[in-house]
Design an enzyme around this catalytic site. Structure first.
Site, PDB file in Angstrom:
ATOM      1  N   ILE A   1      75.396 -28.897   1.710  1.00  0.00           N
ATOM      2  CA  ILE A   1      74.478 -30.004   1.909  1.00  0.00           C
ATOM      3  C   ILE A   1      73.293 -30.429   2.243  1.00  0.00           C
ATOM      4  O   ILE A   1      73.047 -29.167   2.720  1.00  0.00           O
ATOM      5  CB  ILE A   1      76.305 -31.163   2.027  1.00  0.00           C
ATOM      6  CG1 ILE A   1      75.805 -30.517   3.736  1.00  0.00           C
ATOM      7  CG2 ILE A   1      76.883 -31.007   1.549  1.00  0.00           C
ATOM      8  CD1 ILE A   1      77.113 -31.146   4.603  1.00  0.00           C
ATOM      9  N   ASP A   2      72.508 -31.100   2.132  1.00  0.00           N
ATOM     10  CA  ASP A   2      71.339 -31.222   2.784  1.00  0.00           C
ATOM     11  C   ASP A   2      71.320 -31.333   4.142  1.00  0.00           C
ATOM     12  O   ASP A   2      71.835 -31.939   4.563  1.00  0.00           O
ATOM     13  CB  ASP A   2      70.969 -32.391   2.336  1.00  0.00           C
ATOM     14  CG  ASP A   2      70.566 -32.837   0.977  1.00  0.00           C
ATOM     15  OD1 ASP A   2      70.704 -31.640  -0.182  1.00  0.00           O
ATOM     16  OD2 ASP A   2      70.923 -33.826   0.052  1.00  0.00           O
ATOM     17  N   LYS A   3      69.778 -31.381   4.644  1.00  0.00           N
ATOM     18  CA  LYS A   3      69.565 -30.578   5.902  1.00  0.00           C
ATOM     19  C   LYS A   3      70.259 -32.208   6.565  1.00  0.00           C
ATOM     20  O   LYS A   3      70.775 -31.831   7.701  1.00  0.00           O
ATOM     21  CB  LYS A   3      68.412 -30.451   6.404  1.00  0.00           C
ATOM     22  CG  LYS A   3      68.312 -30.941   8.055  1.00  0.00           C
ATOM     23  CD  LYS A   3      66.778 -30.698   7.971  1.00  0.00           C
ATOM     24  CE  LYS A   3      66.278 -30.665   9.401  1.00  0.00           C
ATOM     25  NZ  LYS A   3      64.269 -31.007   9.753  1.00  0.00           N
TER      26      LYS A   3
ATOM     27  N   THR B   1      71.814 -34.403   5.615  1.00  0.00           N
ATOM     28  CA  THR B   1      73.993 -35.330   5.446  1.00  0.00           C
ATOM     29  C   THR B   1      74.646 -34.434   6.388  1.00  0.00           C
ATOM     30  O   THR B   1      74.317 -33.822   6.671  1.00  0.00           O
ATOM     31  CB  THR B   1      73.967 -34.710   3.430  1.00  0.00           C
ATOM     32  OG1 THR B   1      72.957 -35.244   2.514  1.00  0.00           O
ATOM     33  CG2 THR B   1      75.089 -34.949   3.100  1.00  0.00           C
TER      34      THR B   1
ATOM     35  N   ARG C   1      72.161 -38.962  -4.335  1.00  0.00           N
ATOM     36  CA  ARG C   1      70.801 -39.362  -3.928  1.00  0.00           C
ATOM     37  C   ARG C   1      70.430 -39.813  -4.802  1.00  0.00           C
ATOM     38  O   ARG C   1      68.780 -40.863  -5.083  1.00  0.00           O
ATOM     39  CB  ARG C   1      69.845 -38.409  -3.365  1.00  0.00           C
ATOM     40  CG  ARG C   1      70.899 -38.189  -1.995  1.00  0.00           C
ATOM     41  CD  ARG C   1      69.858 -36.735  -1.149  1.00  0.00           C
ATOM     42  NE  ARG C   1      68.868 -36.847  -0.574  1.00  0.00           N
ATOM     43  CZ  ARG C   1      67.516 -36.061  -0.312  1.00  0.00           C
ATOM     44  NH1 ARG C   1      68.545 -35.362  -0.348  1.00  0.00           N
ATOM     45  NH2 ARG C   1      66.490 -36.919   0.072  1.00  0.00           N
TER      46      ARG C   1
END
Length: 310
Positions: free
Chosen positions: A136-138, A140, A238
């Site tokens: 998962i993104d930084k 998120t 996103r």
């Protein structure tokens, strides 16, 4: 050395070999290119070139043994939701990078996992991402599964591939929705101009996101959404929400001018990996976990509700 046998799905046919391999192995495109250029990927007995188009055939990938790990263990506290001898489920905070990369060599989830688990992490993803099955993104927050063994890693990766791995997210999105529920099915690939971004493109990989409205704040305007991933493309939620004009509030990459005026002081997307469900790759038991909404998310919801009620 490890030998992998991969069969492309119909949606993968015609994609460049390096792009397809990167997605299949969850590695960077440059790492996939290195495998292809070294002759480690063959099909029908012949080496596959990185710019070849993927065909309906069996692909064999010979992966070298992991090199000694240069990433250092760091004593960083982890919010561990579940752990056994084969895997663990971590509740990642917003702002933490999952694995080391240029500019983020320390302070990552991998650094923390190396300290907590020692040598008990799968080596399938190599030296940079030991144990990391999905990311998962930084910015998120939320639930992430980590594999302690190659057996567990392969089993979890297969569930993700066949879409039997349940992942639910919640976000605060810009604007308001006409429908209470819906499905977004748009192919996702690299942006044709900005290669650091993803975008909805005609030759992208199939991507499907289901959404449900939890609450609306018309005067803000914003909507609290629950989302289910059917596929797991990079930045999928996103990109999909931005494509339909409802980017995630605070998204630094996929926002639009109108959305940037809503809570302009909030930076980094309001997106949380809320719950996860899967079959344990070793015991066969079905497991599911849920993470409470973090404080930053609750604060934005409170601000939205107060602004709406004024």
């Amino acid at each position: 050395m490890e030998l992998l046998k991969l069969t492309p799905e119909e949606a993968d046919l015609g994609i460049r070999a390096d792009a397809w391999l990167a997605a299949e192995l969850d590695i960077s495109r440059s790492a996939a290119a290195i495998l292809l250029e070294s002759g480690s990927v063959t099909s029908l007995g012949k080496p596959v070139k990185k710019n070849e188009k993927v065909k309906a055939a069996l692909y064999e990938v010979t992966r070298p043994d992991p090199k000694p790990l240069d990433t250092l263990p760091e004593n960083i506290p982890l919010d561990i939701v579940y752990e056994d001898a084969h895997l663990l489920v971590v509740n990642k905070p917003r702002g933490m990078v999952v694995h080391p990369a240029a500019g983020n060599e320390t302070g990552t989830l991998v650094n923390a996992l190396l300290y907590h688990c020692g040598d008990s992490l799968s080596g399938i993803n190599g030296v940079i991402r030991p144990g990391i099955v999905h990311r998962i993104d930084k910015d998120t927050s939320g639930l992430l599964i980590v594999a302690k063994s190659d057996e567990a890693h392969r089993g979890l990766a297969e569930q993700i591939k066949v879409h039997s791995f349940d992942r639910f997210y919640e976000c605060l999105a810009f604007g308001n929705f006409k429908e209470e529920k819906g499905t977004l099915s748009y192919p996702i690939g690299r942006h044709p101009v900005d290669r650091k971004r993803m975008a909805v493109v005609a030759d992208g990989r199939d991507a499907t996101t289901h959404f449900e409205v939890l609450s609306s704040f018309p005067s803000v305007p914003a909507t609290h959404l629950r989302l289910k991933l059917e596929t797991g493309r990079t930045h999928q939620i996103r990109v999909h929400l931005s494509h339909i004009g409802h980017p995630v509030i605070g998204d630094p990459v996929y926002s639009n001018r109108a959305s940037e005026k809503v809570f302009p002081d909030f930076k980094g997307q309001c997106l949380h990996a809320r719950s996860i469900g899967f079959v344990h790759p070793v015991t066969g038991e079905h497991l599911s976990f849920e993470s409470e909404l973090p404080d930053y998310f609750k604060e934005l919801l409170h601000r939205a509700a107060n602004k709406y009620n004024k």
